[in-house]
Write a protein that holds these residues in place. Structure first.
Motif, PDB file in Angstrom:
ATOM      1  N   PHE A  87      47.929  -2.403  30.206  1.00 37.11           N
ATOM      2  CA  PHE A  87      47.705  -3.698  29.551  1.00 37.11           C
ATOM      3  C   PHE A  87      48.517  -3.881  28.269  1.00 37.11           C
ATOM      4  O   PHE A  87      48.640  -5.009  27.781  1.00 37.11           O
ATOM      5  N   ASN A  88      49.041  -2.796  27.703  1.00 38.60           N
ATOM      6  CA  ASN A  88      49.724  -2.890  26.415  1.00 38.60           C
ATOM      7  C   ASN A  88      51.016  -2.090  26.448  1.00 38.60           C
ATOM      8  O   ASN A  88      51.188  -1.149  27.258  1.00 38.60           O
ATOM      9  N   ALA A  89      51.917  -2.448  25.543  1.00 36.50           N
ATOM     10  CA  ALA A  89      53.131  -1.658  25.362  1.00 36.50           C
ATOM     11  C   ALA A  89      52.752  -0.282  24.825  1.00 36.50           C
ATOM     12  O   ALA A  89      51.711  -0.102  24.195  1.00 36.50           O
ATOM     13  N   TRP A  90      53.637   0.679  25.058  1.00 34.81           N
ATOM     14  CA  TRP A  90      53.259   2.065  24.731  1.00 34.81           C
ATOM     15  C   TRP A  90      52.955   2.287  23.251  1.00 34.81           C
ATOM     16  O   TRP A  90      52.076   3.104  22.928  1.00 34.81           O
ATOM     17  N   PRO A  91      53.623   1.608  22.262  1.00 35.77           N
ATOM     18  CA  PRO A  91      53.224   1.870  20.864  1.00 35.77           C
ATOM     19  C   PRO A  91      51.771   1.476  20.597  1.00 35.77           C
ATOM     20  O   PRO A  91      51.002   2.219  19.992  1.00 35.77           O
ATOM     21  N   LEU A  92      51.412   0.260  21.060  1.00 36.19           N
ATOM     22  CA  LEU A  92      50.041  -0.181  20.829  1.00 36.19           C
ATOM     23  C   LEU A  92      49.058   0.643  21.663  1.00 36.19           C
ATOM     24  O   LEU A  92      47.971   1.004  21.182  1.00 36.19           O
ATOM     25  N   ALA A  93      49.449   0.944  22.910  1.00 38.67           N
ATOM     26  CA  ALA A  93      48.572   1.752  23.765  1.00 38.67           C
ATOM     27  C   ALA A  93      48.315   3.118  23.135  1.00 38.67           C
ATOM     28  O   ALA A  93      47.194   3.655  23.186  1.00 38.67           O
ATOM     29  N   SER A  94      49.361   3.695  22.510  1.00 42.16           N
ATOM     30  CA  SER A  94      49.199   5.010  21.867  1.00 42.16           C
ATOM     31  C   SER A  94      48.245   4.928  20.684  1.00 42.16           C
ATOM     32  O   SER A  94      47.370   5.786  20.495  1.00 42.16           O
ATOM     33  N   LEU A  95      48.403   3.889  19.870  1.00 47.52           N
ATOM     34  CA  LEU A  95      47.531   3.760  18.704  1.00 47.52           C
ATOM     35  C   LEU A  95      46.092   3.461  19.115  1.00 47.52           C
ATOM     36  O   LEU A  95      45.135   3.979  18.511  1.00 47.52           O
ATOM     37  N   LEU A  96      45.937   2.614  20.147  1.00 44.62           N
ATOM     38  CA  LEU A  96      44.583   2.338  20.627  1.00 44.62           C
ATOM     39  C   LEU A  96      43.934   3.590  21.209  1.00 44.62           C
ATOM     40  O   LEU A  96      42.727   3.808  21.071  1.00 44.62           O
TER      41      LEU A  96
END
Length: 700
Positions: A87-96
């Protein structure tokens, strides 16, 4: 907190031996489960938007972190990252994904600070988990995630409030539903299954299946209609919690949560007529109240069962105490009468021996009679010690030194095939005990340990410092908390089964063959230790040996023991003695022995007769030799009256028993010289001389 089943023992042993590999494997399993749960709850949708108010991965994260530690957090992050990349790009997915560790860290810290018990058997524990840790950790995680959404521009201000509330509530509900399920099955008490209980479980599941029609319209004639009677859920959860505990209630809640989420995603059920935002809130309230009510009912039943168990244990302890007291009174009464007989046997045997020539063939027979009588005397002393009516001559001794003195005798007893270690590790080993009785306790325990190791083994006798609190003595209501000197006797023998351990201190209970044990050794040790205000316990398992632990109250300061000068010849005298004894055989023997020693003796067969003789002004008495228990009055009462008539008279008590005042404490009062029956002529002669030669200080 971890299950102790024998089936899981090999697995836990492997993980303990391979910590690094085990941690990697556990994190992989956690990641897989977290990802699977995420995909499962995101599947049902209505109008293209997820309607689940429940996020199980966060409940999984809290539970596994509390049980397994922070080393399992990487698995949570990995599982969340794999799901978030959809659902998200990897930078945001990583932080989430990294934000997923906030909730378990916050929750676990709160739970540990509030002394949470994962067994969920106290009413406070579901409340702490559901209403304190759950919302606090979820709020922290929701705030961080909302900040990330704004930072990356994936949410607008218009929808941020709804998204924030959804994240907070679904994480909170994830803790409410998933964490208790894991805690209950990993740490909770198991159900004792029987055929009636299996039948009840089947009936519960059938009721749940049938009730799902009325709760959600999940099947049958109402499958596409609204059936607004979802409250039927609560009695089913209550039934599970009351009858099957935390495991039952959490399992039912998890099943119903699956039903609720599924039917909401299908657009049917009791909440389908409402907007999706309101549906989220209704599902949250519905499942949260059901989960908490089931957990509270299960905890109430667990507390009730624990209270009932404690009551039954206390009742059993009371019955055991009453039984031991009754047997003790019987043993004490028998020993009292038997000691009078033994006094006569031993005394007259000594008289016969003194009249026989050393070369007389009959001397060996008389000596054998004397030895048999002394063995019988040892048996009565054991009976008195168990009944806690033995008169202990208490002294402050160094238990380390006492063990050193008795060690040579112990080594002669155990044999060559047993390796024995005697160690005094206590830094302050001073205790107030009867030295002879403590030696007897150690001897009994060592002999039992020897018999438990017929093929040899290792025996350890040692002392150490110990401090017992209220919790440590919960199973011993008679013991008192405080500093103790611990004397432990451990062996590597055959060990004892639980049913044997339960009766080990009962008199005449023995596992030895007929003629090889009286069953009084451990009961004697029990009586001596309790009479010394101590505490004795035993731990044993079949094949793993046995350890006896004796806790003796630590004494403040040592006292120097007086040195006795032994002599071969019996001390004599010419004083006048008033002999008050109601047993005719003991009275005749005592008079004959005293006359042989040079004393003048006036005998009385009762307390009143002794008082009548004592009131005769024409007679002078230097000493009253008085039995403690007489047929018409007590010895101390006779002594008190004699002292009033003749202030200078000395008193020496003798008995195979004691009066109530002495029995109450088990200690001979200061200023009351005492001679324990049965006694030898030498003991009688020496004790009388000691009392007569004492400085004037009051004999009573």
């Amino acid at each position: 907190m971890r299950p102790s089943s024998s089936l899981t023992a090999p697995v836990r042993s492997w993980f303990a031996a391979n910590e690094l590999i085990g941690t990697i494997v556990l994190n992989a399993v956690v990641a897989l489960v977290a990802w699977g749960l995420s995909e499962l709850v995101l599947a049902p949708t209505a109008g293209g938007r997820p309607v689940t108010p429940l996020w199980p991965p966060v409940g999984l994260a809290v539970a596994v972190t509390y049980i397994g530690g922070y080393r399992l957090l990487p698995g949570i992050v990995l599982g969340s990252l794999v799901c978030g990349l959809r659902f998200n790009a990897w930078p945001l997915a990583s932080l989430l994904a990294l934000a997923q560790v906030v909730q378990p860290i916050v929750d676990v810290r709160i739970l540990k600070a509030m002394k949470f018990d994962p067994r969920l058997e106290r009413v406070r524990d579901p409340i702490v988990l559901s209403l304190v840790a759950g919302p606090a950790g979820s709020l922290a995680a929701a705030l961080i995630v909302s900040a990330l959404w704004l930072l990356f521009g994936t949410r607008t201000i218009d929808t941020l409030g709804y998204d924030f509330a959804l994240w907070w509530l679904r994480d909170w509900l994830g803790v409410l539903v998933t964490a208790p399920l894991i805690f209950a099955w990993a740490c909770g008490r198991s159900t004792r299954w029987s055929w009636p209980r299996v039948g009840e479980m089947i009936a519960l599941l059938l009721t749940l299946f049938a009730g799902s029609q009325l709760m959600f319209g999940l099947w049958g004639i109402f499958a596409t209609r609204d059936v607004p009677i979802a409250f039927i859920f609560f009695p089913i959860v209550g039934w599970a919690g009351l009858r099957f505990g935390a495991r039952g209630s959490t399992t039912i809640v998890a099943l119903i949560a699956s039903f609720a989420i599924a039917v909401a995603g299908m657009g049917i059920g009791p909440f389908s007529a409402f907007p999706i935002e309101f549906t989220q809130f209704l599902l949250f309230a519905f499942l949260a109240l059901g989960s908490l009510s089931g957990l509270l009912l299960a905890a109430i039943m667990a507390e009730r069962d624990d209270a009932l168990t404690k009551r039954l244990v206390l009742e059993e302890q009371l019955r055991h105490s009453q039984k031991m007291e009754a047997v003790g009174r019987l043993a004490g009464g028998i020993a009292h009468d038997f000691n009078n007989l033994l006094t006569a046997i031993i005394g007259y045997t000594e008289i016969v021996l003194t009249s026989l020539d050393p070369k007389d063939d009959r001397r060996a027979d008389a000596e054998e009679i004397g030895r048999a009588a002394m063995r019988a005397a040892d048996l009565t002393r054991q009976m008195l010690a168990f009944s806690r009516r033995q008169v202990l001559q208490l002294k402050v001794i160094d238990l380390n030194s006492a063990l050193g003195k008795v060690e040579p005798m112990l080594r002669r007893v155990i044999g060559e095939d047993i390796v024995m270690t005697v160690t005094g590790k206590a830094t302050n080993a001073f205790v107030r005990v009867d030295p002879g009785q403590v030696e007897q306790v150690v001897m009994n325990l060592v002999v039992n340990a020897r018999d438990a190791m017929p093929k040899g083994g290792r025996l350890t006798v040692e002392t150490s410092d110990a401090v017992l609190d209220e919790a440590a003595l919960a199973d011993s209501p008679e013991a008192r908390p405080g500093p103790y000197v611990l004397l432990s006797v451990s062996d590597t023998g055959t060990g004892m089964a639980p049913e044997v351990r339960a009766r080990i201190f009962e008199p005449y209970f023995t596992t030895k063959d007929v003629g090889k044990g009286t069953g009084l050794g451990l009961s004697t040790a029990y009586g001596i230790v309790r009479q010394s205000e101590g505490h004795i316990s035993v731990s044993s398992e079949i094949g793993l040996g046995t350890t006896f632990r004796i806790y003796l109250p630590r004494s403040e300061a040592p006292q120097q023991a007086a040195t006795e000068i032994a002599g071969e010849k019996m001390p004599e005298g010419n004083e006048h003695i008033l002999l008050v004894e109601d047993d005719s055989s003991v009275r005749r023997l005592s008079k004959e022995l005293l006359v042989r020693l040079g004393y003048s003796v006036t005998e009385a067969a009762s307390g009143r007769a002794g008082l009548a003789l004592g009131s005769d002004d024409t007679r002078h008495f230097d000493l009253a030799l008085c039995d403690v228990i007489l047929g018409d009055m007590s010895g101390p009462a006779v002594a008190e009256a004699l002292s009033a008539l003749r202030p200078s008279i000395r008193v020496l008590y003798m008995s195979g028993y004691t009066d109530e005042a002495i029995v109450k404490t088990g200690v001979l009062d200061e200023g009351k010289p005492f001679l324990q029956k049965p006694f030898t002529p030498m003991q009688l002669a020496k004790r009388i001389r000691e009392v007569l030669d004492e400085p004037e200080s009051g004999s009573l």
